[in-house]
Every structure is written in structure tokens, then in C-alpha cells.
Write a protein that holds these residues in place. Structure first.
Motif, PDB file in Angstrom:
ATOM      1  N   MET A   1     -65.883  62.534  75.860  1.00  0.00           N
ATOM      2  CA  MET A   1     -64.911  61.101  75.034  1.00  0.00           C
ATOM      3  C   MET A   1     -63.586  59.974  75.208  1.00  0.00           C
ATOM      4  SD  MET A   1     -63.755  61.837  71.174  1.00  0.00           S
ATOM      5  CE  MET A   1     -64.393  62.476  70.627  1.00  0.00           C
ATOM      6  N   ASP A   2     -63.972  59.238  75.025  1.00  0.00           N
ATOM      7  CA  ASP A   2     -62.594  58.197  75.676  1.00  0.00           C
ATOM      8  C   ASP A   2     -61.355  58.508  75.030  1.00  0.00           C
ATOM      9  OD1 ASP A   2     -60.436  55.538  73.903  1.00  0.00           O
ATOM     10  OD2 ASP A   2     -62.180  55.083  76.283  1.00  0.00           O
ATOM     11  N   PRO A   3     -60.323  58.962  76.125  1.00  0.00           N
ATOM     12  CA  PRO A   3     -59.025  59.651  75.791  1.00  0.00           C
ATOM     13  C   PRO A   3     -58.760  58.988  74.865  1.00  0.00           C
ATOM     14  CG  PRO A   3     -59.098  58.260  77.591  1.00  0.00           C
ATOM     15  CD  PRO A   3     -60.690  58.265  77.551  1.00  0.00           C
ATOM     16  N   LEU A   4     -58.428  57.352  74.284  1.00  0.00           N
ATOM     17  CA  LEU A   4     -58.178  57.250  72.644  1.00  0.00           C
ATOM     18  C   LEU A   4     -58.247  57.851  71.675  1.00  0.00           C
ATOM     19  CD1 LEU A   4     -55.647  55.264  71.777  1.00  0.00           C
ATOM     20  CD2 LEU A   4     -57.470  53.898  71.328  1.00  0.00           C
ATOM     21  N   LEU A   5     -59.850  57.391  71.922  1.00  0.00           N
ATOM     22  CA  LEU A   5     -60.611  58.662  70.909  1.00  0.00           C
ATOM     23  C   LEU A   5     -60.305  59.854  70.228  1.00  0.00           C
ATOM     24  CD1 LEU A   5     -64.168  57.138  70.895  1.00  0.00           C
ATOM     25  CD2 LEU A   5     -62.711  56.540  69.322  1.00  0.00           C
ATOM     26  N   SER A   6     -60.069  60.507  71.184  1.00  0.00           N
ATOM     27  CA  SER A   6     -59.522  61.961  71.018  1.00  0.00           C
ATOM     28  C   SER A   6     -58.059  61.826  70.262  1.00  0.00           C
ATOM     29  CB  SER A   6     -59.447  62.779  72.243  1.00  0.00           C
ATOM     30  OG  SER A   6     -60.904  62.633  73.437  1.00  0.00           O
ATOM     31  N   THR A   7     -57.493  61.148  71.278  1.00  0.00           N
ATOM     32  CA  THR A   7     -55.492  61.257  70.493  1.00  0.00           C
ATOM     33  C   THR A   7     -55.635  60.934  68.921  1.00  0.00           C
ATOM     34  OG1 THR A   7     -54.984  60.319  72.737  1.00  0.00           O
ATOM     35  CG2 THR A   7     -53.159  59.905  70.467  1.00  0.00           C
ATOM     36  N   VAL A   8     -56.306  59.962  68.558  1.00  0.00           N
ATOM     37  CA  VAL A   8     -56.800  59.284  67.294  1.00  0.00           C
ATOM     38  C   VAL A   8     -57.310  60.781  66.492  1.00  0.00           C
ATOM     39  CG1 VAL A   8     -57.440  57.299  65.873  1.00  0.00           C
ATOM     40  CG2 VAL A   8     -56.945  56.924  67.817  1.00  0.00           C
ATOM     41  N   GLU A   9     -58.595  61.150  66.820  1.00  0.00           N
ATOM     42  CA  GLU A   9     -58.673  62.376  66.161  1.00  0.00           C
ATOM     43  C   GLU A   9     -58.204  63.363  65.907  1.00  0.00           C
ATOM     44  OE1 GLU A   9     -62.269  63.571  68.643  1.00  0.00           O
ATOM     45  OE2 GLU A   9     -62.400  65.039  66.983  1.00  0.00           O
ATOM     46  N   LEU A  49     -49.950  63.551  76.074  1.00  0.00           N
ATOM     47  CA  LEU A  49     -49.498  61.752  76.154  1.00  0.00           C
ATOM     48  C   LEU A  49     -48.837  62.135  77.774  1.00  0.00           C
ATOM     49  CD1 LEU A  49     -50.152  60.511  72.668  1.00  0.00           C
ATOM     50  CD2 LEU A  49     -51.784  60.707  74.800  1.00  0.00           C
ATOM     51  N   ALA A  50     -48.356  62.252  77.676  1.00  0.00           N
ATOM     52  CA  ALA A  50     -47.579  62.460  78.960  1.00  0.00           C
ATOM     53  C   ALA A  50     -47.816  62.375  79.824  1.00  0.00           C
ATOM     54  CB  ALA A  50     -45.666  62.982  78.521  1.00  0.00           C
ATOM     55  N   SER A  51     -48.296  63.976  80.036  1.00  0.00           N
ATOM     56  CA  SER A  51     -49.249  64.662  81.505  1.00  0.00           C
ATOM     57  C   SER A  51     -51.072  63.504  81.569  1.00  0.00           C
ATOM     58  CB  SER A  51     -49.134  65.688  81.497  1.00  0.00           C
ATOM     59  OG  SER A  51     -49.467  66.775  79.844  1.00  0.00           O
ATOM     60  N   GLY A  52     -51.016  62.678  80.489  1.00  0.00           N
ATOM     61  CA  GLY A  52     -51.960  62.227  80.592  1.00  0.00           C
ATOM     62  C   GLY A  52     -53.034  62.384  79.873  1.00  0.00           C
ATOM     63  N   ARG A  53     -52.992  63.677  79.287  1.00  0.00           N
ATOM     64  CA  ARG A  53     -54.112  63.644  77.752  1.00  0.00           C
ATOM     65  C   ARG A  53     -54.214  63.175  77.782  1.00  0.00           C
ATOM     66  NH1 ARG A  53     -51.408  68.881  79.565  1.00  0.00           N
ATOM     67  NH2 ARG A  53     -51.577  69.129  77.455  1.00  0.00           N
ATOM     68  N   GLY A  54     -55.469  62.681  76.935  1.00  0.00           N
ATOM     69  CA  GLY A  54     -56.121  61.889  75.267  1.00  0.00           C
ATOM     70  C   GLY A  54     -55.194  62.815  74.399  1.00  0.00           C
TER      71      GLY A  54
ATOM     72  N   ALA B  42     -56.026  47.665  76.639  1.00  0.00           N
ATOM     73  CA  ALA B  42     -54.651  48.706  77.125  1.00  0.00           C
ATOM     74  C   ALA B  42     -53.507  49.063  76.256  1.00  0.00           C
ATOM     75  CB  ALA B  42     -54.142  48.883  78.344  1.00  0.00           C
ATOM     76  N   LYS B  43     -53.154  47.243  75.891  1.00  0.00           N
ATOM     77  CA  LYS B  43     -52.149  47.546  75.168  1.00  0.00           C
ATOM     78  C   LYS B  43     -52.488  48.035  73.919  1.00  0.00           C
ATOM     79  CE  LYS B  43     -48.305  44.073  73.732  1.00  0.00           C
ATOM     80  NZ  LYS B  43     -48.431  42.819  73.186  1.00  0.00           N
ATOM     81  N   ALA B  44     -53.500  47.364  73.243  1.00  0.00           N
ATOM     82  CA  ALA B  44     -53.544  48.214  71.962  1.00  0.00           C
ATOM     83  C   ALA B  44     -53.217  49.397  72.546  1.00  0.00           C
ATOM     84  CB  ALA B  44     -55.270  47.628  71.384  1.00  0.00           C
ATOM     85  N   ASP B  45     -54.111  50.423  72.815  1.00  0.00           N
ATOM     86  CA  ASP B  45     -54.409  51.570  73.031  1.00  0.00           C
ATOM     87  C   ASP B  45     -53.165  51.904  73.500  1.00  0.00           C
ATOM     88  OD1 ASP B  45     -57.595  52.214  75.408  1.00  0.00           O
ATOM     89  OD2 ASP B  45     -56.948  51.574  73.304  1.00  0.00           O
ATOM     90  N   GLY B  46     -51.773  51.235  74.325  1.00  0.00           N
ATOM     91  CA  GLY B  46     -50.494  52.029  74.934  1.00  0.00           C
ATOM     92  C   GLY B  46     -50.013  52.670  72.948  1.00  0.00           C
ATOM     93  N   LEU B  47     -50.363  50.902  72.125  1.00  0.00           N
ATOM     94  CA  LEU B  47     -50.231  50.988  70.526  1.00  0.00           C
ATOM     95  C   LEU B  47     -50.326  52.320  69.685  1.00  0.00           C
ATOM     96  CD1 LEU B  47     -48.690  47.405  70.308  1.00  0.00           C
ATOM     97  CD2 LEU B  47     -47.565  48.665  70.697  1.00  0.00           C
ATOM     98  N   MET B  51     -47.675  55.435  68.004  1.00  0.00           N
ATOM     99  CA  MET B  51     -48.068  55.836  66.601  1.00  0.00           C
ATOM    100  C   MET B  51     -48.359  56.621  66.477  1.00  0.00           C
ATOM    101  SD  MET B  51     -49.325  53.664  63.246  1.00  0.00           S
ATOM    102  CE  MET B  51     -47.383  52.546  62.993  1.00  0.00           C
ATOM    103  N   ALA B  52     -49.487  57.107  66.665  1.00  0.00           N
ATOM    104  CA  ALA B  52     -49.643  58.423  66.630  1.00  0.00           C
ATOM    105  C   ALA B  52     -48.565  60.012  66.915  1.00  0.00           C
ATOM    106  CB  ALA B  52     -51.598  59.316  67.549  1.00  0.00           C
ATOM    107  N   ALA B  53     -47.847  59.430  68.023  1.00  0.00           N
ATOM    108  CA  ALA B  53     -46.706  60.140  68.599  1.00  0.00           C
ATOM    109  C   ALA B  53     -46.379  60.920  68.000  1.00  0.00           C
ATOM    110  CB  ALA B  53     -47.135  60.027  70.409  1.00  0.00           C
ATOM    111  N   GLY B  54     -46.176  59.559  66.432  1.00  0.00           N
ATOM    112  CA  GLY B  54     -44.246  59.405  66.233  1.00  0.00           C
ATOM    113  C   GLY B  54     -42.998  58.629  67.232  1.00  0.00           C
ATOM    114  N   LYS B  55     -43.591  57.501  67.612  1.00  0.00           N
ATOM    115  CA  LYS B  55     -43.126  57.265  67.791  1.00  0.00           C
ATOM    116  C   LYS B  55     -42.456  55.668  67.149  1.00  0.00           C
ATOM    117  CE  LYS B  55     -42.485  58.821  71.541  1.00  0.00           C
ATOM    118  NZ  LYS B  55     -43.419  60.695  71.701  1.00  0.00           N
ATOM    119  N   ASN B  56     -41.067  55.133  67.565  1.00  0.00           N
ATOM    120  CA  ASN B  56     -41.082  53.439  66.691  1.00  0.00           C
ATOM    121  C   ASN B  56     -42.044  52.549  67.287  1.00  0.00           C
ATOM    122  OD1 ASN B  56     -40.174  51.670  65.017  1.00  0.00           O
ATOM    123  ND2 ASN B  56     -38.166  51.848  65.704  1.00  0.00           N
TER     124      ASN B  56
END
Lengths: 114, 95, 138
Positions: A1-9, A49-54, B42-47, B51-56
Motif C-alpha cells: 500500500m502507498d505509505p501515506l495511505l498506511s500512515t493515514v489509516e 515515519l522517522a525511520s522511513g516506514r509509513g 510530496a509536499k502534501a504527503d509531508g504535511l 499532522m498525523a504524527a501530532g506536529k504543529n
């Protein structure tokens, strides 16, 4: 799955758990000795996220909140719970929108007509 | 990263078409459009991740970035569709 | 918890709710004891005074309010001559509570209005952010 979708999920799961926890806290508003709980999914998500995982492999953590107990030992604070509920609800809407943004983008790139 | 839209590179004048100016710019326009979208994406994904990780991160910034990415992609798709239509109509022109 | 994030106006108004709720609770305690008498020589009932401090951060944006301290009202208690009172000392005097009802009633209205004002900010902020979540999505 796209990493952002994993993050959002992952975030949506955490936010739902947070809402459930608020509901439980409020249900126990007058239970003597009840310690209010809160959910932390941001910490594990930040590490992933810091270690590159979604998304992390572990689920969100449920911890005791640090509110002050009343004389029955109950720590539930109505205003704090309402605040948490309001913020979580808003953030969930943003996450739903983000999920749709990414799926729309992936569909458009694949040439699927909407 | 977005996979490239297939078929775009075919939209340039074949040597057999007489008198036709080679629309060499069209493929470039699509590629540039996709690069731009990838940038915004890429910018949108980062934002969103922040937000998901609780940043400002402000809600308005997240919504604006995701909307711009989708809008950019729609425009690129529209250009591609129109370009294909134009190509088809040129090809099918009775000479 | 930092109040600086996407929900800062909600968090900041929440600090106002928390503070004024605490203040209301304290006022209720003070008013409830407006007739609490003691024997002279013992500690009189003293009204509790809530002190506030602004929550500042290093940026130009503030962080709301918090209770900095709760102190006892320091005035001397009134002495009432009431020899029939079981709490009266040898000279027939009873010690009154250190609390000013008129002042507490004034504070009650202040705290209540402040709480409602913060609630209004909370709701307006929530509604504004609600609209923002529909940005660009028709």
C-alpha cells in the motif's frame, strides 16, 4: 500500500480509539477511583515515519491521563474530554480527506476515469 | 511517486504527415505538469504525515496542499485527454 | 502538551474553561462556608483565593491561563458575642469565617461569565476549523 495511505489509516485508527476512550471516560465521570485514560498513537507513528516506514507495527498506546483526582479518586475532567473529542473529530475529518486525496491522485495517475 | 501516463510520448507528428508541424512541445508539457504535481504531492504527503504524527501543522495548509495536488493532476489529465482527442481528429481527417 | 498546533485556539480556550471551573468550585466552597463558625483560638474558616498566571511561550502567541496558587484570605475573623453558642469560648465569643459574601457573589458572576466566554471561543474555533476541513473539497 502507498505509505501515506498506511500512515493515514494508522492515524484514523488511533483517532477512533481516542474517541472511544473519551466516551468511556465520560461514562465513568462519577465512578469512584476511576482514572481517566488517553491514547497516544503519535509517538509510535513519529518513530515509524522517522525511520522511513509509513506506519508502525505496534498499535496505539493507552495510558493513564495525568488529571488531578477528586476526593473519590476519580480523575475525569469534563472540559478536557470534550476538548479531546472535538480535536479528534476534526482531525479525523482531515485524515478522511487526506485518504481521498491520495486515492484520487493514484486513480488519476493510473488513467482511471472517475 | 506517480507512474508516468502511458501513451503520451506517442503524441508527436509521425514523419509521414506532410506539412504538419511537429507538436514536440506537447509531450514536454505533460511531463512538466507531472513533475509539478509530483512536487506538490510530496509536499502534501509531508504535511499530512506531520499532522498525523501530532506536529504543529495547520489544517488549512494540509487542505490547500492536497487540493492543489488533486487540481494539478486533473489539469494534466485534461490536457492529456484533449491532446489525444486532437491527435485522433488529426489522424482521422480525410485528406 | 503544547498548545501550539492546529488546534491552538481550542486548547487555549480549554485552559480558560479549566481555570474558571476551578475558580467556580472554589467560590462555591467559600460561599458554602459563609456561616462556618469556630471557637476563638482555633483556626477560623478562611476563604480560598485563586491566583492566575498567563501561560506564555517563547513565541508571540500566548498559551492561555493556569492556576498559579491558591491562598487563604488573610483578614482577621470577626468575633461575635453569642454565649449560648456551643462553640463560644469562656467570654461568650464565637469566631466568624474569613469570607466576604458580597465579594464572593461578585466573583461568582465573573467566573461564570468568563467560563461562558471561553466556551464561546471554543465553539467558534471549532466551527471555523470545521469549515477549514472542507477547503477545496466542494
Amino acid at each position: 500500500m502507498d505509505p501515506l495511505l498506511s500512515t493515514v489509516e494508522y492515524a484514523m485508527g488511533g483517532l477512533q480509539l481516542r474517541l472511544d476512550t473519551v466516551a468511556n471516560n465520560l461514562a465513568n465521570l462519577n465512578t469512584p477511583g476511576f482514572v481517566a485514560q488517553k491514547v497516544d498513537f503519535e509517538t509510535s507513528l513519529g518513530i515509524a515515519l522517522a525511520s522511513g516506514r509509513g506506519a508502525p507495527g505496534v498499535g496505539p498506546a493507552i495510558v493513564n491521563s495525568e488529571d488531578v483526582p477528586d476526593d473519590t479518586g476519580n480523575t475525569v475532567n469534563i472540559e478536557n474530554e470534550i476538548t479531546e473529542m472535538t480535536k479528534s473529530s476534526l482531525e479525523r475529518q482531515v485524515m478522511v480527506s487526506a485518504f481521498n486525496y491520495k486515492t484520487d491522485l493514484l486513480k488519476a495517475a493510473a488513467g482511471v476515469s472517475r | 511517486m506517480l507512474p508516468p501516463i502511458s501513451g503520451v510520448s506517442g503524441i508527436s507528428a509521425s514523419p509521414g504527415v506532410s506539412g504538419g508541424a511537429k507538436p514536440a512541445g506537447f509531450g514536454d508539457a505533460i511531463t512538466k505538469g507531472l513533475d509539478s504535481v509530483a512536487n506538490i504531492e510530496a509536499k502534501a504527503d509531508g504535511l499530512v504525515s506531520s499532522m498525523a504524527a501530532g506536529k504543529n501543522v495547520q489544517i488549512s495548509d494540509v487542505m490547500a496542499a492536497t487540493s492543489k495536488a488533486n487540481l494539478g493532476m486533473s489539469i494534466v489529465n485534461e490536457i492529456r485527454t484533449r491532446g489525444l482527442e486532437a491527435y485522433q481528429s488529426i489522424i482521422n481527417t480525410q485528406v | 502538551m503544547t498548545v501550539h498546533g492546529p488546534f491552538s485556539s481550542i486548547d487555549i480556550s480549554n485552559t480558560g474553561l479549566g481555570y474558571n471551573k476551578y475558580w467556580l468550585d472554589t467560590i462555591a466552597h467559600n460561599i458554602a462556608n459563609v456561616n462556618t463558625q469556630t471557637t476563638p483560638g482555633q483556626a477560623p474558616f478562611r476563604a480560598r483565593i485563586v491566583e492566575a498566571m498567563p501561560l506564555d511561550t517563547n513565541t508571540s502567541l500566548g498559551g492561555g491561563i493556569a492556576v498559579s496558587d491558591v491562598v487563604d484570605q488573610a483578614d482577621d475573623p470577626a468575633m461575635m458575642f453569642d454565649p449560648g453558642n456551643p462553640l463560644a469560648d469562656g467570654t461568650g465569643y464565637v469566631q466568624g469565617p474569613v469570607v466576604d459574601l458580597a465579594e464572593q457573589m461578585g466573583n461568582l458572576i465573573l467566573a461564570s461569565r468568563s467560563y461562558q466566554a471561553n466556551m464561546t471561543v471554543f465553539k467558534e474555533a471549532r466551527d471555523a476549523l470545521q469549515v477549514t476541513t472542507t477547503l477545496g473539497r466542494g
